[in-house]
Write a protein that holds these residues in place. Structure first.
Motif, mmCIF file in Angstrom:
data_model
loop_
_atom_site.group_PDB
_atom_site.id
_atom_site.type_symbol
_atom_site.label_atom_id
_atom_site.label_comp_id
_atom_site.label_asym_id
_atom_site.label_seq_id
_atom_site.Cartn_x
_atom_site.Cartn_y
_atom_site.Cartn_z
ATOM 1 N N LEU A 167 55.748 96.139 104.404
ATOM 2 C CA LEU A 167 56.654 97.234 104.054
ATOM 3 C C LEU A 167 57.820 96.764 103.189
ATOM 4 C CD1 LEU A 167 56.821 99.204 107.438
ATOM 5 C CD2 LEU A 167 55.736 99.942 105.307
ATOM 6 N N THR A 214 59.430 103.490 99.907
ATOM 7 C CA THR A 214 58.957 104.273 101.050
ATOM 8 C C THR A 214 57.987 105.369 100.608
ATOM 9 O OG1 THR A 214 61.047 103.898 102.194
ATOM 10 C CG2 THR A 214 59.657 105.688 103.015
ATOM 11 N N GLY A 215 56.844 105.421 101.328
ATOM 12 C CA GLY A 215 55.861 106.462 101.065
ATOM 13 C C GLY A 215 54.725 106.036 100.167
ATOM 14 N N ASP A 234 63.421 101.525 96.543
ATOM 15 C CA ASP A 234 62.989 102.105 97.818
ATOM 16 C C ASP A 234 61.530 102.537 97.682
ATOM 17 O OD1 ASP A 234 62.590 103.349 100.223
ATOM 18 O OD2 ASP A 234 63.965 105.018 99.846
ATOM 19 N N ARG A 269 58.128 95.486 97.270
ATOM 20 C CA ARG A 269 58.665 96.548 96.405
ATOM 21 C C ARG A 269 57.694 96.996 95.317
ATOM 22 N NH1 ARG A 269 63.152 94.126 93.725
ATOM 23 N NH2 ARG A 269 63.361 96.133 92.681
ATOM 24 N N GLN A 323 51.327 102.935 103.494
ATOM 25 C CA GLN A 323 52.543 102.914 104.310
ATOM 26 C C GLN A 323 52.205 102.969 105.802
ATOM 27 O OE1 GLN A 323 55.969 103.397 103.109
ATOM 28 N NE2 GLN A 323 56.904 103.670 105.102
ATOM 29 N N ARG A 354 51.557 99.612 99.099
ATOM 30 C CA ARG A 354 52.105 98.361 98.581
ATOM 31 C C ARG A 354 50.992 97.502 97.985
ATOM 32 N NH1 ARG A 354 55.391 101.238 101.348
ATOM 33 N NH2 ARG A 354 57.438 100.420 101.951
#
Length: 459
Positions: free
Chosen positions: A165, A138-139, A136, A168, A157, A142
């Motif tokens: 998004l 998120t935040g 995950d 990974r 993000q 990338r």
């Protein structure tokens, strides 16, 4: 070539809901950013610069006295690139690589920092960055790569497309730059959703300058856990505790239910130490070979020599327990309590600035403050040293082989010489000579028929 490290630690930490600066929140007894500073120096850094903001003076005071450690202040929170730029005056003349880390990632390993420096130099790159893959992401920003796997850039993000998004591989914010860093920082702009100056924009700027971007990937997902909330602080603490427990068990320490044991990084343990469930070890505590610590005992800045024993529910702070001595259960050793070899402190006994000689015993329910107890002396139940007169502390000196009967009060300053005997229930306020019996209590009187008369009056 020696390197420098810049630690970005100016964040407000509003989610911590605390007046204490985020980077000073304690993690296993040490301020959060302290781990980052120690890791930086352990990596061989010649200079370490910490960029601070909220609570700047408090942070400075906490780490005053560190050699080769500098602080710079980011007055306005305008982004990570702006924060790094504040370090330029301190490092303008520094010729080596400059590593950048985050002040809220205390688990970053020394090998990670040295690996970045080595990778950048071996690949003759202008910069190198750490990446990692998360289930995950998120935040996090990338990592964008081309078909050959070369890094093209980083997208935050807030600015990422749905396809981006889904990536990974993330950028946790650990970098190494060459000496052209300061000139390239001037080219970073704030044309993004947050209106901030992003440090990852340097990827694009270095590429446009024709310089290579190198990277290494961390396989330890716990290494770069950041702390922005109390819950994340607890998560990092769990990871660090697990590391510490595993380390000491590989060194020969026995932990019964290790998941229940709290231990700080400053603690030292010898082989064959046994820790029962719920033990708490803090500060500069040092346990010698074969020491056993009972369930739910708390040891702070305490030394227990080889073969010493701390029984369950005992609390020790700045105490010293010699080989063959034991304390507890339910004992309390306050600062400057010292048990010589073979000394015994039992349940509900409290010591403060007190020394028990070789083989001396205080079995239960006693208070010994500002006292010296000679070898082989016995302190009965309920004995206290009255060491404080309301203004000053006074000392009690008890010689060798002294017997102090139960429920006696020794009113300091006072000396009980070798082989003295104090009768139980005595209030002693004068010195007792060697081999003498001291009795200080009202003579007992039995009044015949008293209870019957008293009951008759009541009726």
């Amino acid at each position: 070539m020696a390197h420098a490290v810049v630690i970005l630690a100016a964040g407000l930490g509003t989610r911590m809901k605390s007046r204490l600066p985020k980077v000073l929140h304690p993690l296993l007894g040490k301020p959060l950013v302290g781990y980052c500073i120690d890791t930086a120096f352990a990596s061989g850094a010649e200079k370490v610069v910490v960029v601070i903001g909220h609570g700047a003076e408090q942070v400075r005071q906490t780490f005053a006295g560190y050699p080769n450690l500098s602080f710079v202040v980011q007055e306005q929170q305008l982004g990570t690139a702006h924060a790094l730029a504040q370090a330029q005056p301190v490092l303008a003349d520094f010729q080596g690589p400059i590593v950048v880390t985050q002040g809220d990632t205390p688990l970053t390993r020394v090998e990670t920092l040295t690996g970045l420096v080595d990778t950048m130099q071996k690949e003759r790159a202008g910069m190198a960055l750490l990446t990692m893959r998360l289930e995950d992401p998120t935040g996090y920003g990338r990592i964008l790569r081309d078909e050959q796997g070369q890094i093209l850039g980083n997208v935050e993000q807030k600015d990422a497309t749905p396809a981006e998004l889904a990536i990974r591989e993330i950028n946790p914010g650990v970098y190494c730059f060459d000496g052209s860093l300061w000139e390239k920082l001037k080219l970073v702009d704030n044309r993004n959703a947050a209106g901030e100056y992003y440090l990852p924009d340097l990827i694009r700027i270095y590429r446009e300058a024709g310089q290579k971007i190198a990277s290494i990937e961390s396989k330890d997902t716990g290494e770069l856990l950041g702390v922005n909330s109390r819950a994340q602080l607890a998560q990092v603490e769990r990871v660090l505790l697990e590391r510490l427990r595993s380390h000491w068990m590989t060194q020969g320490v026995r932990m019964i239910q290790p998941e229940t044991i709290y231990i700080e990084p400053s603690v030292e343990l010898a082989p064959d130490v046994t820790l029962w469930p719920g033990v708490i070890l803090r500060g500069s505590t040092r346990l010698g070979e074969g020491v056993e610590v009972g369930a739910y005992a708390v040891l702070i800045d305490t030394v227990v020599e080889a073969g010493g024993k701390i029984k369950s529910h005992t609390v020790c702070e700045e105490a010293y327990v010699s080989s063959g001595a034991d304390a507890g259960p339910f004992a309390r050793l306050r600062p400057k309590a010292h048990l010589e070899p073979g000394a015994h402190v039992g349940n509900f006994v409290e010591l403060k600035n007190a020394r028990l000689g070789r083989g001396a015993k205080a079995g239960h329910l006693a208070y010994l403050g500002d006292a010296e107890v000679g070898e082989e002396s016995n302190i009965g139940a309920g004995v206290i040293t009255a060491n404080y007169d309301g203004q000053r502390k006074h000392k009690t000196i008890i010689g060798k082989r002294v017997f102090v009967g139960s429920n006696s009060v020794l009113i300091a300053p006072i000396t009980l010489e070798d082989d003295a005997f104090v009768a139980g229930g005595s209030g002693i306020n004068q010195d007792v000579p060697a081999g003498a019996l001291a009795i200080a209590r009202e003579r007992q009187r039995n009044i015949e028929g008293y209870v019957k008369r008293k009951r008759g009056e009541t009726q």
